[in-house]
Structures are given as C-alpha cells and as structure tokens.
Design a protein around this motif. Structure first.
Motif, PDB file in Angstrom:
ATOM      1  N   LYS A  92       0.846  -1.157   0.040  1.00 46.68           N
ATOM      2  CA  LYS A  92      -0.008   0.008   0.197  1.00 46.68           C
ATOM      3  C   LYS A  92       0.940   1.272   0.232  1.00 46.68           C
ATOM      4  O   LYS A  92       2.130   1.265   0.360  1.00 46.68           O
ATOM      5  N   ILE A  93       0.452   2.288  -0.475  1.00 43.12           N
ATOM      6  CA  ILE A  93       1.105   3.801  -0.571  1.00 43.12           C
ATOM      7  C   ILE A  93       0.536   4.609   0.473  1.00 43.12           C
ATOM      8  O   ILE A  93      -0.619   4.843   0.484  1.00 43.12           O
ATOM      9  N   TYR A  94       1.178   5.099   1.513  1.00 42.48           N
ATOM     10  CA  TYR A  94       0.894   6.093   2.401  1.00 42.48           C
ATOM     11  C   TYR A  94       1.676   7.561   2.173  1.00 42.48           C
ATOM     12  O   TYR A  94       2.896   7.527   2.356  1.00 42.48           O
ATOM     13  N   ALA A  95       0.829   8.588   1.705  1.00 40.17           N
ATOM     14  CA  ALA A  95       1.303   9.738   1.459  1.00 40.17           C
ATOM     15  C   ALA A  95       1.490  10.750   2.426  1.00 40.17           C
ATOM     16  O   ALA A  95       0.467  10.950   3.268  1.00 40.17           O
ATOM     17  N   ALA A  96       2.741  11.218   2.793  1.00 35.61           N
ATOM     18  CA  ALA A  96       2.613  12.246   3.855  1.00 35.61           C
ATOM     19  C   ALA A  96       2.030  13.511   3.309  1.00 35.61           C
ATOM     20  O   ALA A  96       2.884  14.355   2.584  1.00 35.61           O
ATOM     21  N   HIS A  97       0.778  13.661   3.561  1.00 32.85           N
ATOM     22  CA  HIS A  97       0.210  14.715   2.852  1.00 32.85           C
ATOM     23  C   HIS A  97      -0.880  15.190   3.598  1.00 32.85           C
ATOM     24  O   HIS A  97      -1.692  14.661   4.302  1.00 32.85           O
ATOM     25  N   LEU A  98      -0.958  16.689   3.790  1.00 28.90           N
ATOM     26  CA  LEU A  98      -2.068  17.166   4.731  1.00 28.90           C
ATOM     27  C   LEU A  98      -3.408  17.446   3.973  1.00 28.90           C
ATOM     28  O   LEU A  98      -3.323  18.192   3.008  1.00 28.90           O
ATOM     29  N   SER A  99      -4.283  16.804   4.225  1.00 28.95           N
ATOM     30  CA  SER A  99      -5.614  16.920   3.553  1.00 28.95           C
ATOM     31  C   SER A  99      -6.897  16.647   4.549  1.00 28.95           C
ATOM     32  O   SER A  99      -6.417  16.295   5.738  1.00 28.95           O
ATOM     33  N   ASP A 100      -7.923  16.690   3.961  1.00 26.79           N
ATOM     34  CA  ASP A 100      -9.218  16.473   4.959  1.00 26.79           C
ATOM     35  C   ASP A 100      -9.159  15.112   5.290  1.00 26.79           C
ATOM     36  O   ASP A 100      -9.882  14.721   6.336  1.00 26.79           O
ATOM     37  N   LYS A 101      -8.599  14.048   4.508  1.00 24.98           N
ATOM     38  CA  LYS A 101      -8.925  12.830   4.816  1.00 24.98           C
ATOM     39  C   LYS A 101      -7.392  12.037   5.551  1.00 24.98           C
ATOM     40  O   LYS A 101      -7.407  10.953   5.874  1.00 24.98           O
ATOM     41  N   ALA A 102      -6.677  12.952   5.843  1.00 26.75           N
ATOM     42  CA  ALA A 102      -5.451  12.436   6.572  1.00 26.75           C
ATOM     43  C   ALA A 102      -5.434  12.150   7.933  1.00 26.75           C
ATOM     44  O   ALA A 102      -6.280  12.582   8.602  1.00 26.75           O
ATOM     45  N   GLU A 121      10.308  19.236  -1.769  1.00 22.78           N
ATOM     46  CA  GLU A 121      10.528  20.175  -0.916  1.00 22.78           C
ATOM     47  C   GLU A 121       9.622  21.493  -0.833  1.00 22.78           C
ATOM     48  O   GLU A 121       9.074  21.697  -0.075  1.00 22.78           O
ATOM     49  N   LYS A 122       9.429  21.833  -1.989  1.00 23.39           N
ATOM     50  CA  LYS A 122       8.550  23.320  -2.237  1.00 23.39           C
ATOM     51  C   LYS A 122       6.902  22.963  -2.772  1.00 23.39           C
ATOM     52  O   LYS A 122       6.215  23.421  -1.798  1.00 23.39           O
ATOM     53  N   TYR A 123       6.929  21.853  -3.155  1.00 20.37           N
ATOM     54  CA  TYR A 123       5.358  21.555  -3.802  1.00 20.37           C
ATOM     55  C   TYR A 123       4.644  20.286  -2.832  1.00 20.37           C
ATOM     56  O   TYR A 123       3.512  20.196  -3.053  1.00 20.37           O
ATOM     57  N   GLU A 135      -3.776   6.204   1.650  1.00 16.22           N
ATOM     58  CA  GLU A 135      -3.896   7.054   2.724  1.00 16.22           C
ATOM     59  C   GLU A 135      -3.087   7.886   2.602  1.00 16.22           C
ATOM     60  O   GLU A 135      -1.908   7.917   2.127  1.00 16.22           O
ATOM     61  N   HIS A 136      -3.550   9.151   3.273  1.00 13.34           N
ATOM     62  CA  HIS A 136      -2.755  10.293   3.586  1.00 13.34           C
ATOM     63  C   HIS A 136      -2.390  10.350   5.147  1.00 13.34           C
ATOM     64  O   HIS A 136      -3.514  10.132   5.982  1.00 13.34           O
ATOM     65  N   ILE A 137      -1.359  10.514   5.530  1.00  9.15           N
ATOM     66  CA  ILE A 137      -0.878  10.587   6.815  1.00  9.15           C
ATOM     67  C   ILE A 137      -0.139  11.940   7.076  1.00  9.15           C
ATOM     68  O   ILE A 137       0.312  12.620   6.331  1.00  9.15           O
ATOM     69  N   ILE A 138      -0.214  12.435   8.306  1.00 10.90           N
ATOM     70  CA  ILE A 138       0.544  13.591   8.841  1.00 10.90           C
ATOM     71  C   ILE A 138       1.141  13.493  10.090  1.00 10.90           C
ATOM     72  O   ILE A 138       0.772  12.482  11.073  1.00 10.90           O
ATOM     73  N   VAL A 139       2.182  14.182  10.467  1.00 11.45           N
ATOM     74  CA  VAL A 139       2.822  14.079  11.562  1.00 11.45           C
ATOM     75  C   VAL A 139       2.066  15.353  12.392  1.00 11.45           C
ATOM     76  O   VAL A 139       2.507  16.512  11.779  1.00 11.45           O
ATOM     77  N   PRO A 140       1.683  15.392  13.518  1.00 12.57           N
ATOM     78  CA  PRO A 140       0.707  16.326  13.920  1.00 12.57           C
ATOM     79  C   PRO A 140       1.742  17.763  14.477  1.00 12.57           C
ATOM     80  O   PRO A 140       3.021  17.340  14.983  1.00 12.57           O
ATOM     81  N   LEU A 148       7.282  20.027   8.575  1.00 15.23           N
ATOM     82  CA  LEU A 148       8.937  19.515   8.858  1.00 15.23           C
ATOM     83  C   LEU A 148       9.516  19.279   7.358  1.00 15.23           C
ATOM     84  O   LEU A 148       8.911  19.091   6.426  1.00 15.23           O
ATOM     85  N   ASN A 149      11.012  19.278   7.616  1.00 11.20           N
ATOM     86  CA  ASN A 149      11.849  19.043   6.432  1.00 11.20           C
ATOM     87  C   ASN A 149      11.279  17.661   6.054  1.00 11.20           C
ATOM     88  O   ASN A 149      10.985  16.731   6.841  1.00 11.20           O
ATOM     89  N   VAL A 150      11.652  17.231   4.898  1.00 10.38           N
ATOM     90  CA  VAL A 150      11.029  15.892   4.235  1.00 10.38           C
ATOM     91  C   VAL A 150      11.984  14.933   4.853  1.00 10.38           C
ATOM     92  O   VAL A 150      11.335  13.730   5.209  1.00 10.38           O
TER      93      VAL A 150
END
Length: 237
Positions: A92-102, A121-123, A135-140, A148-150
């Motif tokens: 499975k692929i878990y994207a480190a991305h801030l979204s409504d479903k993260a 880094e920028k985009y 899934e989208h995942i985030i570090v609170p 955070l830095n990538v």
C-alpha cells in the motif's frame, strides 16, 4: 575482509525489510535525498524509489556518507511507474500529505507491506501521488510552522514503522529471498570488483550462497583474456 566484518554485513542483511520502502516524489535537493537514504538504512529498508525531478536526477553521491552503498535506489520517470512497481509487491502507499482525509501517522499498520510517499521540498506530494495513495498521513504539528523538512518527517514516520515491526518480530528472521541475500552480500563484500564490472560492462563473477567468489583466479584470467561475460548495467541500480 575479517570474519567480524563479514558477520556484520550478514547480520544487517538478515534484518532487511523487503516489504517496506520509501518513495521520493521529485525530491531535488541532494542533501534531502541523501538523508532519506540514510533514514532508510537505519530502519532496515532494502531499497527506495525516486521519481526524477523535472530538472533531471540530482547528483547526490558524496553526500550520503556511504549510505547509498547499503540501500538500493530505483529511479522512475513518473509516479505511476513507481506506484506500479511497489504495488506489484503487494504494498500500500501512504502519502505524507495534509488533507481533509489525512490521519495521524501512528494510526497506520506498518507491519503490512507498504511504501511511504514523501513529497518534494517546495510542492509536496504531486497531485497524482495524492490521488493514487491509499491513505494520507500527517505528523501532528504544535507550533507555528506547518511542516517539517522532508527527511525529518520521513525519519519520524519510519521510526514508528520500525517500532511496530520490531514488536511483531519482523526483524527476527531473514526476509530476503536467498538469491537476493547472496547477490547483495557479494556486492557489499566486493565493492572494488563491483565498480570494476560496472565501469567495464562485465557480468559479476560466479559466487556462492554467501556471496563469495567461486573461482577468483579463473575469472581474473578470463578478464585478462577479454573473455569475461558482458552485461549492460542500468544507469542507477
């Protein structure tokens, strides 16, 4: 090579996790890619994937402090190509991305085959990566900054993955196929021969299940006579 060094290489390989990986989505700063490779090695990842930046692949060698020797790097022109590669292995692929479903990164089960997708880094993660991720995942975040830095974010997520996998006993026995174990042991044990073969387009000499050359003298004679088997090595492998 001393027996102690050989045992160190073997014990490291026996802890490698072939069903855990990173995908760098057009990360273009060499130091960040280098840090991702070091993070991967630290938690026992065997190979990572990188989608080439639009401006071309960064020259990261020399900034990884040798980590690139221990972790395979697979380069791809598109995210779809990278996604197809890891999904073919059941990941499975878990994207480190801030979204409504993260969701909080700690809510994910990393003991299952998975790839952690880290954006540029920028985009950040590409639109295609956002759409195709499972899934989208985030570090609170608790401060004023929003990200955070990538490599820092990847390190935090990977330590959680390592923790879960240690509790599940996934580091307790060899998980690499025997042929991959032998191949990698040969490469790790013989860096000079590896460079020699790749620079000259030669196939590796025959080796046994422990990555040891079967007939070093005979192979050397073949090389000197121009009779050694040829091989077309990929640019990045």
């Amino acid at each position: 090579m001393t027996p102690e060094r050989q045992q160190k290489l073997l014990s490291t390989l026996l802890r490698r996790q072939p069903d855990l990986t990173l995908i760098a989505d057009r990360v273009h700063k060499p130091r960040n890619l280098a840090a991702l490779i070091r993070n991967a090695d630290a938690v026992g990842i065997h190979e990572i994937h990188s989608i080439n930046p639009k401006e071309g692949y960064p020259l990261y060698r020399g900034t990884t402090r040798g980590s690139d020797r221990w972790v395979k790097l697979r380069c791809h022109e598109t995210f779809q190509e990278a996604a197809d590669t890891v999904r073919a292995k059941g990941m499975k692929i878990y994207a480190a991305h801030l979204s409504d479903k993260a969701v909080d990164y700690r809510e994910i089960d990393y003991t299952e085959p998975c790839a952690i997708l880290m954006g540029a880094e920028k985009y950040g993660v590409s639109a295609e990566g956002q759409e195709l991720a499972d899934e989208h995942i985030i570090v609170p975040m608790m401060g004023m900054v929003e990200s955070l830095n990538v490599s820092t974010a990847a390190g935090i997520i990977l330590v959680e993955a390592q923790h879960q996998r240690m509790k599940a006993g996934l580091y307790d026995e060899s998980r690499l196929p025997p042929e991959e174990l032998a191949y990698t042991l040969f490469e790790w044990s013989n860096p000079i021969i590896v460079d020699f073969c790749r620079e000259r387009g030669l196939a590796y000499p025959e080796y046994n299940g422990m990555g040891e050359m079967v007939d070093a003298v005979g192979w050397n004679k073949q090389v000197q006579a121009g009779e050694a088997a040829r091989f077309e090595w990929p640019k990045f492998d």
